[in-house]
Design an enzyme around this catalytic site. Structure first.
Site, PDB file in Angstrom:
ATOM      1  N   ARG A   1       0.866  -1.183   0.000  1.00  0.00           N
ATOM      2  CA  ARG A   1       0.000   0.000   0.000  1.00  0.00           C
ATOM      3  C   ARG A   1       0.898   1.227   0.000  1.00  0.00           C
ATOM      4  O   ARG A   1       1.924   1.256   0.696  1.00  0.00           O
ATOM      5  CB  ARG A   1      -0.891   0.040   1.242  1.00  0.00           C
ATOM      6  CG  ARG A   1      -2.035  -0.958   1.246  1.00  0.00           C
ATOM      7  CD  ARG A   1      -3.111  -0.644   0.200  1.00  0.00           C
ATOM      8  NE  ARG A   1      -4.223  -1.557   0.262  1.00  0.00           N
ATOM      9  CZ  ARG A   1      -4.310  -2.714  -0.415  1.00  0.00           C
ATOM     10  NH1 ARG A   1      -3.335  -3.084  -1.217  1.00  0.00           N
ATOM     11  NH2 ARG A   1      -5.382  -3.472  -0.299  1.00  0.00           N
TER      12      ARG A   1
ATOM     13  N   GLU B   1      -3.942   7.076  -4.678  1.00  0.00           N
ATOM     14  CA  GLU B   1      -4.081   6.300  -5.916  1.00  0.00           C
ATOM     15  C   GLU B   1      -5.328   6.712  -6.663  1.00  0.00           C
ATOM     16  O   GLU B   1      -6.402   6.692  -6.065  1.00  0.00           O
ATOM     17  CB  GLU B   1      -4.186   4.808  -5.580  1.00  0.00           C
ATOM     18  CG  GLU B   1      -2.845   4.173  -5.467  1.00  0.00           C
ATOM     19  CD  GLU B   1      -2.917   2.678  -5.196  1.00  0.00           C
ATOM     20  OE1 GLU B   1      -3.969   2.070  -5.451  1.00  0.00           O
ATOM     21  OE2 GLU B   1      -1.913   2.135  -4.737  1.00  0.00           O
TER      22      GLU B   1
ATOM     23  N   HIS C   1      -1.193  -0.337  -9.658  1.00  0.00           N
ATOM     24  CA  HIS C   1      -1.712  -1.283  -8.655  1.00  0.00           C
ATOM     25  C   HIS C   1      -2.234  -2.558  -9.332  1.00  0.00           C
ATOM     26  O   HIS C   1      -3.436  -2.872  -9.270  1.00  0.00           O
ATOM     27  CB  HIS C   1      -2.812  -0.626  -7.804  1.00  0.00           C
ATOM     28  CG  HIS C   1      -3.000  -1.297  -6.468  1.00  0.00           C
ATOM     29  ND1 HIS C   1      -3.422  -0.649  -5.336  1.00  0.00           N
ATOM     30  CD2 HIS C   1      -2.830  -2.590  -6.091  1.00  0.00           C
ATOM     31  CE1 HIS C   1      -3.512  -1.489  -4.324  1.00  0.00           C
ATOM     32  NE2 HIS C   1      -3.160  -2.691  -4.754  1.00  0.00           N
TER      33      HIS C   1
HETATM   34  C1  DGY Z   1      -5.023  -6.517  -2.300  1.00  0.00           C
HETATM   35  O1  DGY Z   1      -5.744  -7.489  -2.505  1.00  0.00           O
HETATM   36  O2  DGY Z   1      -4.919  -6.016  -1.187  1.00  0.00           O
HETATM   37  C2  DGY Z   1      -4.235  -5.979  -3.453  1.00  0.00           C
HETATM   38  O3  DGY Z   1      -3.583  -4.810  -3.154  1.00  0.00           O
HETATM   39  C3  DGY Z   1      -5.123  -5.773  -4.657  1.00  0.00           C
HETATM   40  O4  DGY Z   1      -5.288  -6.960  -5.226  1.00  0.00           O
END
Ligand code: DGY
Length: 311
Positions: free
Chosen positions: A224, A253, A272
């Site tokens: 993240r 984002e 992402h």
């Molecule tokens: C998640 O699942 O947390 C990823 O960042 C997106 O697939």
């Protein structure tokens, strides 16, 4: 029969499975997330919510959904959900655990290889006329054999990255919650972050952590954006405090078109896409469907979110 609000159309057969189980499913249409108003309206009479990482699920939302009995996130991360608020209201939360480990580890390796061997720059130069000849000193990258890879986080995805990096001859170490992160950062040639975003890990990689890294270190983030202090990262890349970064995630984002992250040197950015394979996204949908179907039947979710810190 329960009412389920799904915050976006999903690949695979998750929505069909929810309908086949006899539930009334409303899917928010379009490629953009529901606005706050649309989300609140969507859950107003819902028994179940299938949320995405772009949907903020907090106390206000839970209070505006008096019938809500379950939230299933279409993600393994759940920093978009106030887990304590859900626990206080007795609403179980599920995550798409396990199913995206390989896809995310693959993408991490793709970022690692692309950055280590200057692929974005090489590709641009080839297309834009700067490839004049075979250059003995051109586009020199980093050798992986013997390079020290530090994996921040001791979970499944970090381990899957280690399994992939090991055959390249990399020297792998891990830093978890109880380790001296700055000492580990100082030793590493490549740092890959695989811890969840929470209160403890927010800006874990801050100016001081970046200063502890080697000046030619590569920082990879596929978890993240909020785990890295992005302003500090931009400064570090401009100042040469670290060598390069490869980001699958940013904060926010997406970044605005004029966000300074786009002009930071040696910074590879992708949108992402850690879990973005057809197989994995379908599996994430099934995982979310399994969690909802179980909770709506009064059973425990197969892959629940971690307990909130205070629980
Ligand atoms: C998640 O699942 O947390 C990823 O960042 C997106 O697939």
């Amino acid at each position: 029969m329960a009412k389920i609000f799904v915050a976006r159309a999903l690949p695979g057969d998750a929505i069909e499975r929810l309908r086949d189980a006899g539930h009334e499913v409303t899917v928010h249409g379009g490629s953009m997330p529901p606005t706050r108003e649309e989300l609140l309206a969507g859950v107003a009479d819902a028994d179940g919510l299938l949320s995405l990482l772009t949907d903020r699920v907090d106390g206000e939302l839970l209070d505006s959904a008096p019938q809500l009995k379950a939230v299933a996130n279409f993600a393994v991360g759940c920093d978009n959900i106030d887990l304590a608020a859900a626990a206080e209201r007795g609403i179980p939360v599920g995550v798409a655990a396990h199913v995206l480990t390989d896809a995310t580890a693959d993408l991490t390796m793709a970022l690692l290889l692309a950055s280590a061997r200057n692929l974005p720059e090489g590709e641009r130069d080839a297309r834009e006329g700067r490839w004049k000849t075979w250059e003995p000193e051109g586009w020199l990258g980093r050798e992986l054999r013997g390079a020290k890879l530090l994996i921040v986080g001791r979970g499944r995805i970090g381990q899957a990255v280690a399994d992939r990096a090991e055959p390249f001859g990399m020297q792998i170490s891990f830093a978890g919650r109880d380790d001296d992160l700055h000492a580990a950062l100082a030793e590493a040639d490549i740092v890959s972050i695989h811890c969840p975003l929470n209160e403890q890990t927010h800006h874990l990689i801050d100016a001081a952590a970046l200063a502890a890294m080697k000046p030619d270190a590569l920082l990879i983030n596929t978890t993240r954006g909020g785990v890295v202090d992005q302003a500090a990262l931009i400064e570090a890349l401009h100042a040469g405090t670290i060598g390069s970064a490869a980001l699958d995630v940013t904060d926010p984002e997406p970044p605005a078109a004029d966000d300074p992250i786009y002009s930071a040197p040696n910074c590879l950015i992708v949108p992402h896409i850690g879990s973005a394979t057809a197989t994995t996204r379908a599996a994430m949908g099934n995982c979310a469907a399994d969690n909802l179907l179980a909770a709506l039947a009064g059973e425990p979710m197969p892959t629940p979110a971690p307990a909130p810190p205070s629980a």
